[in-house]
Design an enzyme around this catalytic site. Structure first.
Site, PDB file in Angstrom:
ATOM      1  N   MET A  93      37.128  40.883  52.283  1.00 40.49           N
ATOM      2  CA  MET A  93      36.879  42.330  52.222  1.00 40.49           C
ATOM      3  C   MET A  93      35.545  42.652  51.531  1.00 40.49           C
ATOM      4  O   MET A  93      35.167  43.802  51.438  1.00 40.49           O
ATOM      5  CB  MET A  93      38.033  43.044  51.508  1.00 40.49           C
ATOM      6  CG  MET A  93      39.319  42.999  52.283  1.00 40.49           C
ATOM      7  SD  MET A  93      39.269  44.043  53.755  1.00 40.49           S
ATOM      8  CE  MET A  93      40.893  43.687  54.437  1.00 40.49           C
ATOM      9  N   ASN A 119      46.503  46.372  49.497  1.00 35.46           N
ATOM     10  CA  ASN A 119      47.005  45.674  48.312  1.00 35.46           C
ATOM     11  C   ASN A 119      46.013  44.679  47.705  1.00 35.46           C
ATOM     12  O   ASN A 119      46.113  44.358  46.529  1.00 35.46           O
ATOM     13  CB  ASN A 119      48.308  44.958  48.741  1.00 35.46           C
ATOM     14  CG  ASN A 119      48.754  43.903  47.767  1.00 35.46           C
ATOM     15  OD1 ASN A 119      49.322  44.212  46.717  1.00 35.46           O
ATOM     16  ND2 ASN A 119      48.475  42.640  48.086  1.00 35.46           N
ATOM     17  N   TYR A 183      37.487  46.405  37.004  1.00 34.84           N
ATOM     18  CA  TYR A 183      38.725  46.551  37.781  1.00 34.84           C
ATOM     19  C   TYR A 183      39.253  47.980  37.668  1.00 34.84           C
ATOM     20  O   TYR A 183      39.612  48.616  38.668  1.00 34.84           O
ATOM     21  CB  TYR A 183      39.751  45.545  37.256  1.00 34.84           C
ATOM     22  CG  TYR A 183      41.161  45.751  37.751  1.00 34.84           C
ATOM     23  CD1 TYR A 183      41.551  45.296  39.005  1.00 34.84           C
ATOM     24  CD2 TYR A 183      42.113  46.393  36.959  1.00 34.84           C
ATOM     25  CE1 TYR A 183      42.864  45.475  39.451  1.00 34.84           C
ATOM     26  CE2 TYR A 183      43.414  46.576  37.392  1.00 34.84           C
ATOM     27  CZ  TYR A 183      43.782  46.114  38.639  1.00 34.84           C
ATOM     28  OH  TYR A 183      45.079  46.309  39.072  1.00 34.84           O
ATOM     29  N   SER A 184      39.309  48.480  36.419  1.00 33.12           N
ATOM     30  CA  SER A 184      39.844  49.805  36.169  1.00 33.12           C
ATOM     31  C   SER A 184      39.064  50.880  36.937  1.00 33.12           C
ATOM     32  O   SER A 184      39.658  51.813  37.484  1.00 33.12           O
ATOM     33  CB  SER A 184      39.783  50.051  34.664  1.00 33.12           C
ATOM     34  OG  SER A 184      40.382  51.262  34.348  1.00 33.12           O
TER      35      SER A 184
HETATM   36  N1  LIG Z   1      49.859  41.761  38.930  1.00 39.61           N
HETATM   37  C1  LIG Z   1      49.714  42.816  38.126  1.00 39.61           C
HETATM   38  O1  LIG Z   1      49.981  42.771  36.895  1.00 39.61           O
HETATM   39  C2  LIG Z   1      49.309  44.129  38.689  1.00 39.61           C
HETATM   40  C3  LIG Z   1      48.847  44.267  39.990  1.00 39.61           C
HETATM   41  N2  LIG Z   1      48.484  45.505  40.474  1.00 39.61           N
HETATM   42  C4  LIG Z   1      47.961  45.656  41.825  1.00 39.61           C
HETATM   43  O2  LIG Z   1      48.824  45.054  42.776  1.00 39.61           O
HETATM   44  C5  LIG Z   1      48.074  44.482  43.835  1.00 39.61           C
HETATM   45  C6  LIG Z   1      48.458  43.030  44.024  1.00 39.61           C
HETATM   46  O3  LIG Z   1      48.233  42.333  42.802  1.00 39.61           O
HETATM   47  P1  LIG Z   1      48.591  40.793  42.661  1.00 39.61           P
HETATM   48  O4  LIG Z   1      49.665  40.458  43.612  1.00 39.61           O
HETATM   49  O5  LIG Z   1      48.739  40.501  41.227  1.00 39.61           O
HETATM   50  O6  LIG Z   1      47.224  40.140  43.173  1.00 39.61           O
HETATM   51  P2  LIG Z   1      46.914  38.582  43.489  1.00 39.61           P
HETATM   52  O7  LIG Z   1      45.673  38.247  42.742  1.00 39.61           O
HETATM   53  O8  LIG Z   1      48.122  37.764  43.307  1.00 39.61           O
HETATM   54  O9  LIG Z   1      46.588  38.624  45.064  1.00 39.61           O
HETATM   55  C7  LIG Z   1      45.420  39.171  45.543  1.00 39.61           C
HETATM   56  C8  LIG Z   1      45.357  39.018  47.053  1.00 39.61           C
HETATM   57  O10 LIG Z   1      44.096  39.504  47.512  1.00 39.61           O
HETATM   58  C9  LIG Z   1      43.437  38.467  48.253  1.00 39.61           C
HETATM   59  N3  LIG Z   1      41.998  38.540  48.041  1.00 39.61           N
HETATM   60  C10 LIG Z   1      41.286  38.155  46.945  1.00 39.61           C
HETATM   61  N4  LIG Z   1      39.974  38.351  47.133  1.00 39.61           N
HETATM   62  C11 LIG Z   1      39.845  38.863  48.383  1.00 39.61           C
HETATM   63  C12 LIG Z   1      38.728  39.258  49.163  1.00 39.61           C
HETATM   64  N5  LIG Z   1      37.486  39.153  48.709  1.00 39.61           N
HETATM   65  N6  LIG Z   1      38.955  39.733  50.412  1.00 39.61           N
HETATM   66  C13 LIG Z   1      40.209  39.828  50.896  1.00 39.61           C
HETATM   67  N7  LIG Z   1      41.307  39.485  50.215  1.00 39.61           N
HETATM   68  C14 LIG Z   1      41.129  38.995  48.958  1.00 39.61           C
HETATM   69  C15 LIG Z   1      44.048  37.165  47.730  1.00 39.61           C
HETATM   70  O11 LIG Z   1      44.002  36.116  48.674  1.00 39.61           O
HETATM   71  P3  LIG Z   1      42.748  35.145  48.934  1.00 39.61           P
HETATM   72  O12 LIG Z   1      42.322  34.645  47.596  1.00 39.61           O
HETATM   73  O13 LIG Z   1      43.304  34.130  49.844  1.00 39.61           O
HETATM   74  O14 LIG Z   1      41.717  35.995  49.603  1.00 39.61           O
HETATM   75  C16 LIG Z   1      45.482  37.582  47.519  1.00 39.61           C
HETATM   76  O15 LIG Z   1      46.188  37.513  48.716  1.00 39.61           O
HETATM   77  C17 LIG Z   1      46.601  44.706  43.480  1.00 39.61           C
HETATM   78  O16 LIG Z   1      46.109  45.834  44.139  1.00 39.61           O
HETATM   79  C18 LIG Z   1      46.633  44.930  41.978  1.00 39.61           C
HETATM   80  O17 LIG Z   1      45.567  45.718  41.547  1.00 39.61           O
HETATM   81  C19 LIG Z   1      48.564  46.611  39.694  1.00 39.61           C
HETATM   82  C20 LIG Z   1      49.009  46.531  38.413  1.00 39.61           C
HETATM   83  C21 LIG Z   1      49.413  45.288  37.810  1.00 39.61           C
HETATM   84  C1  LIG Z   2      51.265  49.082  26.480  1.00 38.06           C
HETATM   85  C2  LIG Z   2      52.222  48.305  27.319  1.00 38.06           C
HETATM   86  C3  LIG Z   2      53.589  48.896  27.272  1.00 38.06           C
HETATM   87  C4  LIG Z   2      51.814  48.135  28.750  1.00 38.06           C
HETATM   88  C5  LIG Z   2      50.449  47.511  28.935  1.00 38.06           C
HETATM   89  C6  LIG Z   2      50.276  47.150  30.367  1.00 38.06           C
HETATM   90  C7  LIG Z   2      48.956  46.437  30.632  1.00 38.06           C
HETATM   91  C8  LIG Z   2      48.895  45.247  29.720  1.00 38.06           C
HETATM   92  C9  LIG Z   2      48.842  46.054  32.117  1.00 38.06           C
HETATM   93  C10 LIG Z   2      48.943  47.271  33.043  1.00 38.06           C
HETATM   94  C11 LIG Z   2      48.075  46.963  34.253  1.00 38.06           C
HETATM   95  C12 LIG Z   2      47.698  45.547  34.107  1.00 38.06           C
HETATM   96  C13 LIG Z   2      46.504  44.908  34.874  1.00 38.06           C
HETATM   97  C14 LIG Z   2      46.472  45.207  36.326  1.00 38.06           C
HETATM   98  O1  LIG Z   2      46.607  46.329  36.739  1.00 38.06           O
HETATM   99  C15 LIG Z   2      46.106  44.178  37.269  1.00 38.06           C
HETATM  100  C16 LIG Z   2      45.527  43.041  36.884  1.00 38.06           C
HETATM  101  C17 LIG Z   2      44.890  42.190  37.921  1.00 38.06           C
HETATM  102  C18 LIG Z   2      45.180  40.738  37.698  1.00 38.06           C
HETATM  103  O2  LIG Z   2      44.563  39.881  38.610  1.00 38.06           O
HETATM  104  C19 LIG Z   2      44.790  40.375  36.281  1.00 38.06           C
HETATM  105  C20 LIG Z   2      45.634  41.168  35.323  1.00 38.06           C
HETATM  106  C21 LIG Z   2      45.441  42.660  35.447  1.00 38.06           C
HETATM  107  C22 LIG Z   2      44.071  43.001  34.923  1.00 38.06           C
HETATM  108  C23 LIG Z   2      46.528  43.403  34.622  1.00 38.06           C
HETATM  109  C24 LIG Z   2      46.410  43.160  33.102  1.00 38.06           C
HETATM  110  C25 LIG Z   2      47.516  43.855  32.328  1.00 38.06           C
HETATM  111  C26 LIG Z   2      47.564  45.346  32.597  1.00 38.06           C
HETATM  112  C27 LIG Z   2      46.324  46.006  32.047  1.00 38.06           C
END
Ligand SMILES: NC(=O)C1=CN([C@@H]2O[C@H](COP(=O)(O)OP(=O)(O)OC[C@H]3O[C@@H](n4cnc5c(N)ncnc54)[C@H](OP(=O)(O)O)[C@@H]3O)[C@@H](O)[C@H]2O)C=CC1
Ligand SMILES: CC(C)CCC[C@@H](C)[C@H]1CC[C@H]2[C@@H]3C(=O)C=C4C[C@@H](O)CC[C@]4(C)[C@H]3CC[C@]12C
Length: 293
Positions: A93, A119, A183-184
């Protein structure tokens, strides 16, 4: 007393009206049967789990991410779980042409689309902001502009099917947390764009729902690897999270908060006591474990 009654009674009335008016329709897995769904970032994490739930619900799936080998495995598992069909298209992407390639694949295969789940996220560091503007530009391309580009390409098909857009956001798209400035920013951008677009859809009577998912910390491999040595809070399970996202999209809800109680409390505190919430968030981090590179 009179003043309290004047305020309390209408407030109670409003709360009751809101409760009854917004009583949610029940989710039924059949809602997804035969639906044509794109899931981005589906090779791992929450995206992968959403693909498995959708497969069990007998949807048609088009999955995308960069790593072909992982996508092949996820597609195979989806077919075993009962997907009506499952295929993938791999690419990055970061490439500005790729969002349109994915949507065209759906158009050529299905001739339509019911649900677009946005996602994926690109890699970003978890550390003090390092002043690299180039990185912000790159991560905005992957995490934000590609979401906009996919929406633009998919909109004609979604209008035709009265479909749904599901956008993965985060608590970090509503409230500032340290060490994730790039990211934020991308998540705040998504919230602005899609909430504005939702308003326009209502004005123009476009029957395409937009569900923004505001997530807390989820136990995906990548998230745990990035932050588990710093964040004290316990992560919520990715499988349940993925199911809640699909439910809220199918029910055409405007927002999902997951995990619900933590997110609810944080957003309330953000409104009434923002400095206090900021200090709670800082206390949740083992700052001494964040080493400047
Ligand atoms: N996990 C968490 O704590 C939180 C997650 N979220 C949100 O939820 C969603 C999913 O998170 P999570 O499952 O943890 O993410 P992951 O890091 O586990 O997965 C990310 C996905 O995106 C793909 N990806 C990475 N780089 C690219 C690129 N350049 N182009 C296309 N695809 C890409 C990866 O596959 P590949 O490397 O094969 O491309 C993978 O499939 C995100 O939008 C995240 O912001 C929100 C809050 C908290
Ligand atoms: C005060 C507490 C009750 C809750 C705090 C929650 C905090 C710690 C949570 C809420 C959203 C979370 C981040 C998020 O959105 C997605 C990602 C992408 C992943 O690849 C790496 C981790 C990261 C940065 C998470 C880090 C932890 C965060 C800041």
């Amino acid at each position: 007393m009179g003043l309290i009654l004047k305020i309390l009674i209408p407030l109670l009335g409003l709360l009751l009206a809101y409760y009854f008016y917004s009583a949610p329709e029940d989710f039924n897995e059949e809602m997804l049967r035969g639906k044509r769904v794109i899931v981005t970032g589906a090779s791992t994490g929450i995206g992968e789990q959403m693909a498995y739930h959708l497969a069990r619900m007998e949807a048609h799936l088009l999955l995308t991410a960069r790593t072909e080998a992982k996508l092949q495995k996820v597609v195979k598992r989806c077919l075993e779980l009962g997907a009506a069909s499952a295929r993938y298209v791999s690419g990055s992407m970061e490439d500005t042409k790729f969002p349109n390639v994915v949507v065209k694949e759906a158009e050529n295969t299905w001739g339509g689309l019911d649900m677009l789940i946005l996602n994926h996220i690109g890699y970003s560091y978890f550390n003090y902001f390092d002043g690299d503007v180039g990185h912000i530009r790159k991560i905005l391309e992957t995490n934000f502009l590609s979401y906009v580009a996919m929406t633009v390409s998919a909109l004609p098909m979604l209008k035709e099917s009265n479909g749904s857009i599901v956008v993965l956001s985060s608590m970090a798209g509503r409230i500032g947390s340290p060490f994730i400035a790039p990211y934020s920013s991308t998540k705040f951008a998504l919230e602005g764009f899609f909430s504005s677009l939702r308003q326009e859809f209502i004005i123009e009577k476009v029957n395409v729902s937009i569900t923004v998912c505001v997530l807390g910390y989820i136990d995906t491999e990548n998230a745990m690897r990035a932050v588990s040595h710093v964040v004290r809070h316990k992560p919520a399970p990715k499988e349940e999270c993925a199911l809640e996202i699909i439910k809220s999209g199918a029910l055409r809800q405007r927002e999902l908060y997951y995990p619900r109680h933590t997110m609810g409390k944080m957003l309330l505190l953000h409104t009434i006591a923002p400095d206090f919430l900021d200090s709670l968030i800082r206390d949740n981090y083992k700052v001494e474990n964040v080493k400047r590179p």
